[in-house]
Structures are given as C-alpha cells and as structure tokens.
Design a protein around this motif. Structure first.
Motif, short mmCIF file in Angstrom:
data_model
loop_
_atom_site.label_atom_id
_atom_site.label_comp_id
_atom_site.label_asym_id
_atom_site.label_seq_id
_atom_site.Cartn_x
_atom_site.Cartn_y
_atom_site.Cartn_z
N LEU A 125 34.67 46.86 43.54
CA LEU A 125 34.61 45.41 43.72
C LEU A 125 35.29 45.08 45.05
O LEU A 125 36.39 45.55 45.32
N ALA A 129 35.26 39.56 46.74
CA ALA A 129 34.80 39.13 45.42
C ALA A 129 35.98 38.86 44.50
O ALA A 129 36.02 37.87 43.78
N LEU A 130 36.96 39.76 44.54
CA LEU A 130 38.13 39.58 43.68
C LEU A 130 38.91 38.33 44.07
O LEU A 130 39.32 37.54 43.22
N THR A 133 37.03 35.20 43.10
CA THR A 133 37.08 35.02 41.64
C THR A 133 38.42 34.44 41.23
O THR A 133 38.49 33.49 40.44
N THR B 133 31.87 34.61 41.18
CA THR B 133 32.78 34.70 40.04
C THR B 133 32.06 35.23 38.81
O THR B 133 32.55 36.13 38.12
N THR B 135 29.37 37.04 38.71
CA THR B 135 29.02 38.45 38.92
C THR B 135 30.23 39.36 38.70
O THR B 135 30.15 40.38 38.01
N THR B 136 31.35 38.96 39.27
CA THR B 136 32.55 39.78 39.15
C THR B 136 33.00 39.89 37.70
O THR B 136 33.29 40.98 37.20
N THR B 139 30.76 42.11 35.72
CA THR B 139 31.02 43.53 36.01
C THR B 139 32.25 44.02 35.25
O THR B 139 32.23 45.09 34.62
#
Lengths: 153, 153
Positions: A125, A129-130, A133, B133, B135-136, B139
């Motif tokens: 990841l 993205a992290l 989020t 968000t 998508t993460t 996952t």
DNA sequence: CCCCTAACGACAACTCGTTGTCAAATGTGA
DNA sequence: TCACATTTGACAACGAGTTGTCGTTAGGGG
C-alpha cells in the motif's frame, strides 16, 4: 461518474463495521498468551502513550469510550498486576493508574508483535494511499463526534 | 519521511475502532422511531440488496458475522412484522426470510434518511479521497479475512 | 441402504460496550 | 460557610456480538 458519493460512503461504513470486527479478532489472537485482550491492550496503550498515571475518566477520554467500560478493564488489569493504583492528590476516591514493570513488559511485547504484523498488513500500500485514508477517516470521525455541524436536522 | 508506516496503520486502526462506535450511535439515532436499530437495519439491508429471500446463514455470510447473531435479530424482526418466513424448498428446518411490505417501507425510509445524512457527512471530501479510502480499507479487510497470505507466522 | 459428516435452529454463557442509578467526593457561587 | 451542580466509583441492566453444546435435518460414500 462511477457511483454516487452516498454509495461510496455507505460502502466505507460497511467496511468499517467489518474491519472493526476483524481487527479485534486478530488483535485478540496477537496478544493471546500475554493474558491480554484487545480491550485491555488498548487501556495499556493509553497509559503508555500518556507517559504518566491517569485516572479512569482520563483514560476513557483518551480512548473515546465511557468511563464505566474502562473501569471494568482496569479492575481486571489490577488483579493481574499489570497496572497499579496510585493516590490521586486531587481526588480522594479516584485513584490514578500506572503500568507496573510487568505491564510495561507486556505492552512492549504486544507493541513488537503489532508492528511486525502491521508491516505485513500494509505491504504494497502506498504511503499516499495510507496517508489519504487516515486523513479521510479522521475527518469523518471529527464530523461524527460533533453531531453534524450545519444543516437542519 | 513523516512517520513510519506502522504508526500510520496503527492510527488508522484506532480511527476504525472509534468510527465503528460513532457510526452505530448515529445509525441508531437515524432510524429511531422506525422501530429499528443499526443491527436490525443491516439485516434488512442484506435482504434488500439480495433482492430475494435468504436463509439466516446466508444473511450472516453477507454481513460478515455469525449466524447466531443474525438469528437473534431475525427473531425480533419477525415479531415486529418487518420480515416474514418462507418455506425453504431445500431445507425443511431452515426457512428463508423476506421483507414484508412494512419492511420494505421502513427500509426505504431508513435509506432515504441515510443518504441525506451521508451527503452532509461527505461534504468537501474529494471523490479521489473517498475512492482511495474505500480501496485501501477493502484491501486491508481482504488481508484480514484471509489470515495473512504469505510469511511464516 | 445405512452411517457419518456438515449445516441448521435453539439455547446458554461469555466479552465488551452502552445507559442509568446511587452515594460519596469535589468545586463553585451566593 | 453553605447549598448545589459536577465528577467519580460501584452496581445493575441491556444490546450486540462471540463461542460452545445439543438435537435434528441434509447430503454423500461405503
């Protein structure tokens, strides 16, 4: 457009419900054998992060749950000797709680296991993205805690 | 670098715990007066989304919780007349459950309220942030449900 | 055809969170 | 100083989820 924003929000909510369940489950598994559960571990975390003794309501405030829920765990943690009471100079009946040596040791071990596990969990990841989020979730949480700022309900 | 990936993951986990609590709280508030709670509402949602009658274990599978938890809600929903039993041609003792007219009406009303509320909640968040968000989180959930694919545990 | 396993509903016990009540301790304003 | 609201711990009740057991039903291989 792919889907409405409401649909995406709804999906995110469902994901949160399920993630909550799976995280607690894996958390319990992770600290099994340390005489801990996810709930007790979180209480230790609040004390460790604060770096000082806290009262039960302070821990509850830090964890975002009610003082009664915290108190229940504290009473159990006391029996197991991982936290200890200290006199509260500003309140006779409301003691402060601090990690014992045993508590610090167990928390450190739990943290080590968690970090290893988190590294695997986050593999692949992107930092972006992290980060995004985290930002999004924390915005949502802020709006949920202050009921819904504007708008006629 | 700002912070380690483990720290960000840990923050996301805490956010999920708190969001879970707040979402259930707001959800209960949202459907109060419809004789619903967040849990019952979710069961209705599983039936509505499936578009056909489902057995209790099928609903549990769809919701990601155990069949016993679903059964408890179904028994209550039956008493209130929002779902009804239908004979299951492939299992004598395990009936199928479907929304009644009352159930469909209540679910539609709950959905309407939720969409309005979600629109306010998501205001100002970019489609990109919401999408990433989702998508993460999905996952992460996938990795949590299939214990941790690689790696020696 | 029979037996064994898997799936199911009902029930009980448990965890973890919530709310509400009660009594004692704290803090504040008249 | 005294009255009153707030804070706190203890306790009980509840909601929602979990696990486990029991007896019944479905399905498959000998």
């Amino acid at each position: 457009m792919t889907r409405s924003r409401e649909k995406v929000l709804a999906d995110i909510m469902v994901l949160i419900f399920r993630l909550n369940g799976r995280l607690l489950e894996q958390g319990d598994r992770l600290v099994a054998g340390l005489d801990l559960t996810s709930a007790r571990w979180q209480v230790l975390g609040a004390l460790a992060l604060a770096g000082r003794a806290l009262s039960a309501p302070q821990i509850a405030e830090a964890m975002g749950i009610t003082r009664q829920g915290v108190q229940k765990q504290l009473n159990l943690l006391l029996e197991e000797g991982v936290v200890e009471r200290r006199v509260n100079p500003s309140h006779e009946r409301s003691p402060l709680y601090a990690l014992t040596g045993l508590g610090e040791h167990r928390y450190a071990e739990a943290t080590r296991r968690c970090d290893d596990w988190a590294a695997v969990l986050g593999e692949g990841l992107s930092d972006e993205a992290l980060g995004m989020t985290e930002t999004t979730l924390s915005t949502l949480l802020a709006r949920l805690q202050h009921p819904v700022p504007p708008g006629p309900v």
